[in-house]
Design a protein around this motif. Structure first.
Motif, PDB file in Angstrom:
ATOM      1  N   GLN A   1     -11.920 -14.572 -26.830  1.00 43.62           N
ATOM      2  CA  GLN A   1     -11.463 -13.387 -26.101  1.00 43.62           C
ATOM      3  C   GLN A   1      -9.943 -13.348 -25.998  1.00 43.62           C
ATOM      4  O   GLN A   1      -9.323 -12.292 -26.192  1.00 43.62           O
ATOM      5  CB  GLN A   1     -12.085 -13.367 -24.703  1.00 43.62           C
ATOM      6  CG  GLN A   1     -13.575 -13.079 -24.685  1.00 43.62           C
ATOM      7  CD  GLN A   1     -14.127 -13.045 -23.276  1.00 43.62           C
ATOM      8  OE1 GLN A   1     -13.749 -12.202 -22.467  1.00 43.62           O
ATOM      9  NE2 GLN A   1     -15.009 -13.977 -22.958  1.00 43.62           N
ATOM     10  N   ILE A   2      -9.348 -14.483 -25.679  1.00 41.79           N
ATOM     11  CA  ILE A   2      -7.891 -14.533 -25.567  1.00 41.79           C
ATOM     12  C   ILE A   2      -7.243 -14.261 -26.923  1.00 41.79           C
ATOM     13  O   ILE A   2      -6.243 -13.532 -27.025  1.00 41.79           O
ATOM     14  CB  ILE A   2      -7.435 -15.895 -25.015  1.00 41.79           C
ATOM     15  CG1 ILE A   2      -7.839 -16.023 -23.536  1.00 41.79           C
ATOM     16  CG2 ILE A   2      -5.932 -16.062 -25.159  1.00 41.79           C
ATOM     17  CD1 ILE A   2      -7.144 -15.047 -22.617  1.00 41.79           C
ATOM     18  N   TYR A   3      -7.812 -14.830 -27.972  1.00 41.33           N
ATOM     19  CA  TYR A   3      -7.252 -14.609 -29.309  1.00 41.33           C
ATOM     20  C   TYR A   3      -7.344 -13.133 -29.701  1.00 41.33           C
ATOM     21  O   TYR A   3      -6.367 -12.552 -30.198  1.00 41.33           O
ATOM     22  CB  TYR A   3      -7.979 -15.468 -30.336  1.00 41.33           C
ATOM     23  CG  TYR A   3      -7.554 -15.175 -31.760  1.00 41.33           C
ATOM     24  CD1 TYR A   3      -6.322 -15.616 -32.242  1.00 41.33           C
ATOM     25  CD2 TYR A   3      -8.373 -14.438 -32.606  1.00 41.33           C
ATOM     26  CE1 TYR A   3      -5.922 -15.331 -33.535  1.00 41.33           C
ATOM     27  CE2 TYR A   3      -7.977 -14.148 -33.905  1.00 41.33           C
ATOM     28  CZ  TYR A   3      -6.758 -14.596 -34.364  1.00 41.33           C
ATOM     29  OH  TYR A   3      -6.365 -14.298 -35.642  1.00 41.33           O
ATOM     30  N   CYS A   4      -8.505 -12.525 -29.475  1.00 42.09           N
ATOM     31  CA  CYS A   4      -8.666 -11.106 -29.810  1.00 42.09           C
ATOM     32  C   CYS A   4      -7.731 -10.237 -28.969  1.00 42.09           C
ATOM     33  O   CYS A   4      -7.165  -9.256 -29.466  1.00 42.09           O
ATOM     34  CB  CYS A   4     -10.122 -10.683 -29.604  1.00 42.09           C
ATOM     35  SG  CYS A   4     -11.286 -11.427 -30.772  1.00 42.09           S
ATOM     36  N   SER A   5      -7.564 -10.595 -27.700  1.00 40.92           N
ATOM     37  CA  SER A   5      -6.643  -9.842 -26.842  1.00 40.92           C
ATOM     38  C   SER A   5      -5.210  -9.969 -27.330  1.00 40.92           C
ATOM     39  O   SER A   5      -4.432  -9.014 -27.260  1.00 40.92           O
ATOM     40  CB  SER A   5      -6.743 -10.339 -25.395  1.00 40.92           C
ATOM     41  OG  SER A   5      -8.042 -10.155 -24.881  1.00 40.92           O
ATOM     42  N   SER A   6      -4.864 -11.149 -27.839  1.00 42.26           N
ATOM     43  CA  SER A   6      -3.493 -11.372 -28.296  1.00 42.26           C
ATOM     44  C   SER A   6      -3.146 -10.520 -29.511  1.00 42.26           C
ATOM     45  O   SER A   6      -1.975 -10.231 -29.756  1.00 42.26           O
ATOM     46  CB  SER A   6      -3.283 -12.855 -28.631  1.00 42.26           C
ATOM     47  OG  SER A   6      -4.022 -13.225 -29.785  1.00 42.26           O
ATOM     48  N   LEU A   7      -4.154 -10.102 -30.267  1.00 46.68           N
ATOM     49  CA  LEU A   7      -3.889  -9.263 -31.435  1.00 46.68           C
ATOM     50  C   LEU A   7      -3.294  -7.919 -31.028  1.00 46.68           C
ATOM     51  O   LEU A   7      -2.541  -7.305 -31.796  1.00 46.68           O
ATOM     52  CB  LEU A   7      -5.185  -9.043 -32.228  1.00 46.68           C
ATOM     53  CG  LEU A   7      -5.829 -10.298 -32.826  1.00 46.68           C
ATOM     54  CD1 LEU A   7      -7.120  -9.938 -33.541  1.00 46.68           C
ATOM     55  CD2 LEU A   7      -4.868 -11.008 -33.772  1.00 46.68           C
ATOM     56  N   TYR A   8      -3.615  -7.470 -29.812  1.00 48.40           N
ATOM     57  CA  TYR A   8      -3.065  -6.204 -29.323  1.00 48.40           C
ATOM     58  C   TYR A   8      -1.996  -6.414 -28.255  1.00 48.40           C
ATOM     59  O   TYR A   8      -0.967  -5.740 -28.250  1.00 48.40           O
ATOM     60  CB  TYR A   8      -4.184  -5.328 -28.751  1.00 48.40           C
ATOM     61  CG  TYR A   8      -3.683  -4.041 -28.129  1.00 48.40           C
ATOM     62  CD1 TYR A   8      -3.111  -3.051 -28.917  1.00 48.40           C
ATOM     63  CD2 TYR A   8      -3.770  -3.826 -26.757  1.00 48.40           C
ATOM     64  CE1 TYR A   8      -2.637  -1.878 -28.354  1.00 48.40           C
ATOM     65  CE2 TYR A   8      -3.300  -2.657 -26.188  1.00 48.40           C
ATOM     66  CZ  TYR A   8      -2.738  -1.688 -26.988  1.00 48.40           C
ATOM     67  OH  TYR A   8      -2.261  -0.532 -26.432  1.00 48.40           O
ATOM     68  N   LEU A   9      -2.232  -7.364 -27.365  1.00 44.16           N
ATOM     69  CA  LEU A   9      -1.320  -7.549 -26.236  1.00 44.16           C
ATOM     70  C   LEU A   9      -0.159  -8.470 -26.550  1.00 44.16           C
ATOM     71  O   LEU A   9       0.832  -8.477 -25.825  1.00 44.16           O
ATOM     72  CB  LEU A   9      -2.098  -8.095 -25.030  1.00 44.16           C
ATOM     73  CG  LEU A   9      -3.230  -7.206 -24.509  1.00 44.16           C
ATOM     74  CD1 LEU A   9      -3.937  -7.891 -23.352  1.00 44.16           C
ATOM     75  CD2 LEU A   9      -2.701  -5.845 -24.087  1.00 44.16           C
ATOM     76  N   GLY A  10      -0.272  -9.290 -27.594  1.00 46.45           N
ATOM     77  CA  GLY A  10       0.820 -10.184 -27.946  1.00 46.45           C
ATOM     78  C   GLY A  10       0.533 -11.626 -27.562  1.00 46.45           C
ATOM     79  O   GLY A  10      -0.476 -11.945 -26.918  1.00 46.45           O
TER      80      GLY A  10
END
Length: 232
Positions: free
Chosen positions: A28-37
């Motif tokens: 989840q954190i990795y996927c979020s980082s793709l958009y949020l940085g």
């Protein structure tokens, strides 16, 4: 020797649940980082702690509740749509929702994003969906924490060694408004009725029946789950 090893459990239910929760947090954190940085990874530690606790709770419930292989439910057909004209209308509405959500990500002006977010909330209300502020607040908090720690532009103020920059705050506002608007638009999909016999229609049927049965059941949570699953 192989058979004896195969019979031994490598992980207990608690181990599997905790490992699964940890992997879920990382993904989840990795996927979020793709958009949020990359600032999103700051939240990996707290999320791992939270998911570990939730994994233990899930394992505890799984040891207390027996899940039957088959559940007999009397399903309602009210969410089916047999009228071909209405089916086309619902398809058109679904496309509108999709394009509305997609177009939000191409807008950068804060006043436009704010207007779209307010319009999305109004449309959500017109679709007879309740507006809950807590999901939006938690989403905004998550985005701000993951964004403000990545300096960008002029420094507005500092707390200890953490600098809050103008660019980071604007970026956080943009991303928060976009995701909140998309969330509100997605709530409008509740007015759609999938065609009879489709996987989506059956999924919605089972979900509605299980949730209605659980809410109407009496007793503690274990008894309510057993009643929902048709064991009592």
């Amino acid at each position: 020797m192989f058979n004896r090893f195969a019979k031994q459990k490598l992980f207990s239910v608690y181990g599997i649940s905790v490992i699964g929760s940890a992997v879920s947090a990382v993904v989840q954190i990795y996927c979020s980082s793709l958009y949020l940085g990359e600032g999103t990874f700051i939240l990996l530690g707290p999320m791992l702690i939270f998911n570990t606790v939730s994994g233990i709770i899930t394992a505890f419930f799984s040891t207390k509740i027996f899940l039957p292989e088959e559940i007999n439910l009397q399903l309602d057909t009210c969410i089916f749509e047999n009228d071909s004209s209405k089916t086309r209308l619902h398809l058109f509405i679904a496309l509108l929702i999709f394009f509305a959500c997609a177009s939000v990500f191409f807008i950068n002006k804060l006043f436009l994003l704010t207007g779209i977010f307010i319009a999305a909330l109004i449309i959500q209300k017109l679709c007879k969906r309740r507006i809950y502020l807590l999901p939006h607040i938690s989403l905004w908090l998550f985005i701000f924490i993951s964004t403000v720690f990545v300096p960008d532009g002029k420094i507005i103020f500092k707390i200890w060694n953490v600098s809050f920059t103008q660019g980071a705050l604007i970026t956080a506002l943009q991303k928060s408004l976009r995701l909140s608007a998309v969330s509100a638009f997605s709530q409008c999909a509740v007015c759609l009725r999938p065609p009879e016999g489709t996987i989506l229609a059956l999924t919605l049927q089972y979900y509605r029946k299980l949730s209605d049965t659980f809410r109407s059941a009496q007793g503690n949570i274990f008894r309510r789950i057993k009643i929902t699953l048709g064991q009592q």
